[in-house]
Design an enzyme around this catalytic site. Structure first.
Site, PDB file in Angstrom:
ATOM      1  N   ASP A  43       0.774  -1.242   0.000  1.00 31.78           N
ATOM      2  CA  ASP A  43       0.000   0.000   0.000  1.00 31.78           C
ATOM      3  C   ASP A  43       0.810   1.300   0.000  1.00 31.78           C
ATOM      4  O   ASP A  43       1.783   1.417   0.751  1.00 31.78           O
ATOM      5  CB  ASP A  43      -0.863   0.088   1.271  1.00 31.78           C
ATOM      6  CG  ASP A  43      -1.476  -1.229   1.671  1.00 31.78           C
ATOM      7  OD1 ASP A  43      -1.462  -2.177   0.881  1.00 31.78           O
ATOM      8  OD2 ASP A  43      -1.969  -1.293   2.806  1.00 31.78           O
ATOM      9  N   TRP A  67       5.917 -10.509   0.858  1.00 31.43           N
ATOM     10  CA  TRP A  67       5.421  -9.758   2.010  1.00 31.43           C
ATOM     11  C   TRP A  67       6.094 -10.291   3.275  1.00 31.43           C
ATOM     12  O   TRP A  67       6.366 -11.488   3.389  1.00 31.43           O
ATOM     13  CB  TRP A  67       3.886  -9.924   2.117  1.00 31.43           C
ATOM     14  CG  TRP A  67       3.277  -9.008   3.135  1.00 31.43           C
ATOM     15  CD1 TRP A  67       2.835  -7.739   2.924  1.00 31.43           C
ATOM     16  CD2 TRP A  67       3.063  -9.275   4.525  1.00 31.43           C
ATOM     17  NE1 TRP A  67       2.362  -7.194   4.097  1.00 31.43           N
ATOM     18  CE2 TRP A  67       2.490  -8.117   5.100  1.00 31.43           C
ATOM     19  CE3 TRP A  67       3.314 -10.374   5.354  1.00 31.43           C
ATOM     20  CZ2 TRP A  67       2.143  -8.030   6.452  1.00 31.43           C
ATOM     21  CZ3 TRP A  67       2.984 -10.279   6.697  1.00 31.43           C
ATOM     22  CH2 TRP A  67       2.404  -9.125   7.234  1.00 31.43           C
ATOM     23  N   ARG A 164      -7.192  -1.271  11.874  1.00 34.83           N
ATOM     24  CA  ARG A 164      -5.962  -0.718  11.275  1.00 34.83           C
ATOM     25  C   ARG A 164      -6.200   0.277  10.131  1.00 34.83           C
ATOM     26  O   ARG A 164      -7.287   0.396   9.616  1.00 34.83           O
ATOM     27  CB  ARG A 164      -5.084  -1.859  10.745  1.00 34.83           C
ATOM     28  CG  ARG A 164      -5.706  -2.709   9.657  1.00 34.83           C
ATOM     29  CD  ARG A 164      -4.696  -3.752   9.157  1.00 34.83           C
ATOM     30  NE  ARG A 164      -5.311  -4.684   8.230  1.00 34.83           N
ATOM     31  CZ  ARG A 164      -5.920  -5.806   8.574  1.00 34.83           C
ATOM     32  NH1 ARG A 164      -6.006  -6.147   9.853  1.00 34.83           N
ATOM     33  NH2 ARG A 164      -6.458  -6.588   7.658  1.00 34.83           N
TER      34      ARG A 164
HETATM   35  C1  FRU Z   1      -3.635  -3.877   2.868  1.00 33.85           C
HETATM   36  C2  FRU Z   1      -2.950  -4.220   4.176  1.00 33.85           C
HETATM   37  C3  FRU Z   1      -3.317  -3.249   5.261  1.00 33.85           C
HETATM   38  C4  FRU Z   1      -2.175  -3.354   6.224  1.00 33.85           C
HETATM   39  C5  FRU Z   1      -1.009  -3.577   5.297  1.00 33.85           C
HETATM   40  C6  FRU Z   1       0.017  -4.524   5.791  1.00 33.85           C
HETATM   41  O1  FRU Z   1      -2.939  -4.274   1.749  1.00 33.85           O
HETATM   42  O2  FRU Z   1      -3.225  -5.548   4.554  1.00 33.85           O
HETATM   43  O3  FRU Z   1      -4.580  -3.497   5.851  1.00 33.85           O
HETATM   44  O4  FRU Z   1      -2.017  -2.210   6.990  1.00 33.85           O
HETATM   45  O5  FRU Z   1      -1.538  -4.078   4.078  1.00 33.85           O
HETATM   46  O6  FRU Z   1       1.091  -4.576   4.909  1.00 33.85           O
END
Ligand code: FRU
Length: 492
Positions: A43, A67, A164
């Site tokens: 993001d 990730w 979040r």
């Molecule tokens: C969306 C998300 C958010 C979180 C972030 C973690 O892509 O899952 O909700 O803050 O990415 O990387």
């Protein structure tokens, strides 16, 4: 952990990125889209104009192209055209952000930049299996490059596993924060908090609850005024595909309504996709100094492997898009005017008619390009008309108007690598204007002056790529067919 432990962690992370960047493969690496030097990104975060520059931060895993525990990567630009890679801005260093500095946003407060992010912990320390502990945290910076963490500013009911992605704005003396929550009855909601100083926050209300009972969490909500309305953009987790919509593992969309401080949000539209493509998620917006609403989205995905991961990087952002509200309450999105500053050379075919099942080359070779096509639909009878991107070895993708479905599509069936399938946005009208941004690993299509967008990662194949106009099962008349070659956005 202390501030100095963040510095040490940032230095380690930078070294890891430099090491991967030295091995990076560039055949798909974007020339005209923001990406990390190496490693994974998702993001966009903390978008702002501060200290005379535009700043884009992003979710970043600096240790691999997968990730992993999140950091905030950073790029900046003086003009929204060319960009410079900056040092990683935030790393896990507190107990509360032990497992990740998750998504968030920025506010310029006088001489300071204040950012809000989610401090993320897995309850069991290794995975989501036993739930998350998530809190909203604050950090400050005087230069946009180095940050001092201020710790937790919003704590929720600890039993809520998804809590979040704070988006903060200010109106008058009041600061507002929205973020996504999975409620006690497992419904996706957006909660609103307010503050008078940006540090002490109070719960205001549940501002929005997704009417879709399958949506159990709304990630990355954004909320802003546009035209005479307010828009809430969000990314529902859990909904099932509906026709051409919600086809991806992760989808972003919006509702338009009315809102004023101290009031409930009153929805005026149903949920609509923000983009119908295969890879568009977690968009965030900010206001430019001249008052435009500008958004970046993330082009990537969590669901399937992405071929660039073999090349030590993964994930890119869309080009900056200016958002406007149409009379029918659709949010339109077009590349910002500045984007044209990347154009280097132009090929203009003028008005052309393509005969039944014929083709005409627009660009015999391209790296990245900004293509403008106008198709006068009543002047032709093609069933599909548009652009083929083709390699010497015969891999191709289509960017087309399909007159049977009345949709604008990207079809990746014959792409050399990566995901297949097609995605398609509705179009209803006689004169179809298409703006198509082609990069090494992606295509963004803006149809009907941005009334609809279709954005997908595209890993076409080896060798020279050409862009060719085509008409299928009938003829087609283009009243404009222009291709601009694009320079690179990268200063470093
Ligand atoms: C969306 C998300 C958010 C979180 C972030 C973690 O892509 O899952 O909700 O803050 O990415 O990387």
């Amino acid at each position: 952990m202390t501030g100095s432990s963040m510095e040490a962690e940032l230095a380690r992370a930078e070294a890891a990125v430099a090491d991967m960047a030295a091995r990076r493969g560039d055949r798909w690496y974007p020339r005209t889209h923001i990406a990390a030097n190496a490693g994974w990104i998702n993001d966009p975060n903390g978008l702002c104009h501060f200290g005379g520059r535009y700043h884009v931060y992003f979710q970043h895993h600096p240790y691999s192209a997968q990730w992993g525990p999140m950091y905030w990567g950073h790029v900046s630009s003086a003009d929204l055209v060319t960009w410079r890679h900056e040092p990683i801005a935030l790393a896990p260093s507190l107990e509360e952000d032990r497992d990740g500095v998750f998504s968030g946003s920025a506010i310029v407060d006088g001489d300071e930049l204040v950012v809000y992010y989610t401090g993320h912990r897995w309850r069991n320390g290794v995975s989501e299996d036993e739930g998350n502990l998530q809190v909203q945290c604050m950090a400050r910076s005087s230069d946009g490059t180095t940050f001092v963490k201020e710790g937790v500013v919003v704590t929720g009911p600890p039993e809520l596993p998804h809590f979040r992605d704070p988006k903060v704005w200010r109106m008058g003396e009041t600061w507002y924060m929205v973020f996504g929550v999975s409620s006690a009855d497992e419904r996706g909601e957006v909660w609103l908090y307010t503050s008078t100083d940006g540090a002490a926050w109070e719960f205001d209300r549940v501002l929005f609850r997704d009417p879709d009972p399958n949506a159990f969490m709304l990630e990355c909500p954004d909320m802003f005024p546009l035209g005479d309305a307010w828009v809430i953009v969000y990314c529902p987790m859990g909904p099932k595909p509906q026709g051409y919509g919600l086809r991806n593992g992760h989808n972003a969309g919006y509702v338009v309504g009315d809102w004023a401080p101290g009031q409930d949000f009153v929805q005026r539209t149903d949920f609509r996709p923000a983009d119908w493509g295969g890879n568009y998620y977690a968009p965030q917006s900010f206001t430019s100094p001249d008052g435009r609403r500008i958004a970046f989205g993330w082009m990537g995905g969590f669901d399937h492997p992405i071929v660039s991961q073999r090349d030590s990087w993964c994930g890119q952002l869309t080009v900056p898009r200016e958002l406007t509200l149409a009379d029918d309450l659709r949010v339109r999105a077009m590349p910002v005017a500045e984007f044209a500053g990347l154009r280097t050379a132009t090929v203009d075919l003028g008005e052309v008619t393509i005969g039944r099942d014929e083709e005409l080359t627009l660009l015999p070779d391209l790296d990245s390009a900004d293509i403008e096509l106008t198709i006068s639909l009543p002047d032709g009878d093609a069933e599909r008309v548009g652009l083929v991107l083709r390699t010497e070895t015969g891999n191709e993708i289509l960017i087309a108007y399909d007159d049977l479905a009345q949709r604008v599509l990207i079809d990746r069936r014959r792409a050399g690598y990566g995901e297949r399938g097609y995605r398609a946005a509705p179009f209803d009208g006689d004169v179809l204007r298409l703006r198509i941004v082609v990069d090494r690993g992606s295509v963004e299509v803006f149809a009907g002056d941005g009334a609809e967008c279709v954005s997908s990662l595209v890993f076409l194949g080896e060798g020279v790529r050409s862009a060719i106009l085509f008409a299928e099962s009938g003829s087609a008349r283009f009243t404009q067919a222009t291709a601009h070659r694009l320079g690179s956005i990268w200063e470093n």
